[in-house]
Design a protein around this motif. Structure first.
Motif, PDB file in Angstrom:
ATOM      1  N   MET A   1      -4.596  -6.553  -6.454  1.00 23.51           N
ATOM      2  CA  MET A   1      -4.223  -5.308  -5.780  1.00 23.51           C
ATOM      3  C   MET A   1      -2.782  -5.389  -5.283  1.00 23.51           C
ATOM      4  O   MET A   1      -2.390  -6.362  -4.663  1.00 23.51           O
ATOM      5  N   SER A   2      -2.010  -4.386  -5.582  1.00 25.99           N
ATOM      6  CA  SER A   2      -0.641  -4.341  -5.056  1.00 25.99           C
ATOM      7  C   SER A   2      -0.319  -2.924  -4.615  1.00 25.99           C
ATOM      8  O   SER A   2       0.101  -2.094  -5.411  1.00 25.99           O
ATOM      9  N   THR A   3      -0.575  -2.667  -3.345  1.00 25.22           N
ATOM     10  CA  THR A   3      -0.259  -1.356  -2.798  1.00 25.22           C
ATOM     11  C   THR A   3       1.116  -1.397  -2.150  1.00 25.22           C
ATOM     12  O   THR A   3       1.420  -2.304  -1.382  1.00 25.22           O
TER      13      THR A   3
ATOM     14  N   GLY B   1      -0.686   3.314  -4.667  1.00 20.96           N
ATOM     15  CA  GLY B   1      -1.757   2.326  -4.857  1.00 20.96           C
ATOM     16  C   GLY B   1      -1.707   1.703  -6.239  1.00 20.96           C
ATOM     17  O   GLY B   1      -1.084   2.242  -7.160  1.00 20.96           O
ATOM     18  N   GLN B   2      -2.402   0.562  -6.362  1.00 20.26           N
ATOM     19  CA  GLN B   2      -2.481  -0.109  -7.658  1.00 20.26           C
ATOM     20  C   GLN B   2      -3.097   0.830  -8.699  1.00 20.26           C
ATOM     21  O   GLN B   2      -4.081   1.495  -8.428  1.00 20.26           O
TER      22      GLN B   2
ATOM     23  N   ASP C   1       0.954  -4.651   0.014  1.00 21.56           N
ATOM     24  CA  ASP C   1      -0.371  -5.009   0.507  1.00 21.56           C
ATOM     25  C   ASP C   1      -0.338  -5.297   2.006  1.00 21.56           C
ATOM     26  O   ASP C   1      -0.919  -6.277   2.481  1.00 21.56           O
TER      27      ASP C   1
END
Ligand code: ADP
Ligand code: ADP
Length: 242
Positions: A1-3, A37-38, A73
């Motif tokens: 996940m990479s927000t 968001g991802q 994140d």
């Protein structure tokens, strides 16, 4: 996940062109609040000078904000300086407005260089070569490893830059105006390619003037005017303001 989250982010440039006059700073972007968001596909639109390149630079860590915070994140990217580049760079695959392949290197050499300096760990030379084949196949360049940049059309060149951006499997692609000066067919090829890359889970953030294509794609459209976000619309159209 990479927000990615930008909170009240501003970036100013010292204005060399007008130094001496009262207005010594140029607004790059001002008071930007944005979360991506991802897996999202986001167009950044706006006229020339609206702040698109600045916004992309702030997102990918190439530029530091003068005000506000950029979070990955939930972690403030400024906090992880001085390891900033090492921690952040592998998250992003970038394709700039300028043409950046190394002229004296073949397609294969250009991509392998990116793989070697990138911080993704390849188990072996063999794994790296396999990844090379895979990304070239993805952009429709199989079997063209030995070609040189001068032997390509602008569209082909852009596809090779995309392949290079993808070789280290970044979760986020950041693209600045990569379809300028391309013919219709090449633009569609690139949009189809980006759709496919996005479908596989990669976040795509793309600054573009290609309004016709944005309108057909119906993805999230963020519109900048004079450094501020005046529109942020899901399934939007070019220039949507809300
Ligand atoms: P575009 O509008 O197509 O994004 P620009 O012509 O605005 O491109 O910018 C091209 C390059 O010149 C960028 O690297 C940008 O950072 C730089 N640049 C833009 N405006 C200025 C300025 N006022 N002073 C110095 N450099 C600038
Ligand atoms: P866009 O990508 O939408 O064309 P930019 O982010 O390149 O917009 O530029 C936003 C504003 O910041 C413009 O007014 C531009 O002139 C200014 N700017 C960009 N880069 C520089 C720079 N290196 N030095 C001074 N001003 C700049």
């Amino acid at each position: 996940m990479s927000t990615i989250t930008l909170e009240n982010v501003s970036k100013y440039y010292k204005n060399k062109r007008r130094s001496g006059a009262g207005n010594r700073y140029e607004v790059g972007v001002e008071n930007i609040n944005l979360t991506i968001g991802q897996g999202e596909f986001v167009f950044i639109t706006g006229s020339s000078g609206a702040g698109k390149s600045t916004l992309l630079g702030l997102i990918s860590g190439r530029l530091k904000p003068d005000r506000g915070r950029v979070l990955l994140d939930g972690v403030n990217t400024a906090r992880i300086l001085p390891w900033h580049r090492e921690r952040i760079a592998p998250l992003f695959g970038n394709v700039a407005q300028e043409h950046t392949l190394i002229r004296k290197m073949t397609v294969e050499e250009n991509l392998l260089l990116a793989a070697r300096v990138g911080r993704r760990r390849f188990e072996s030379e063999k794994e790296m070569k396999e990844r090379l084949k895979k990304v070239l196949g993805l952009v429709g360049f199989s079997g063209m490893e030995r070609r040189y940049p001068v032997e390509m059309s602008v569209g082909e060149y852009r596809c090779v830059e995309l392949a290079r951006a993808l070789i280290n499997s970044p979760p986020i692609l950041v693209l600045d105006e990569i379809t300028a000066n391309l013919d219709d067919d090449s633009i569609w090829d690139i949009f189809h390619l980006l759709t496919e890359i996005n479908r596989r889970g990669t976040t795509v953030i793309m600054a573009t003037h290609a309004s016709r294509y944005v309108n057909i794609m119906r993805r999230r459209v963020v519109t900048l005017v004079d450094g501020q976000i005046l529109g942020d619309v899901q399934k939007g159209k070019y220039g949507d303001v809300i």
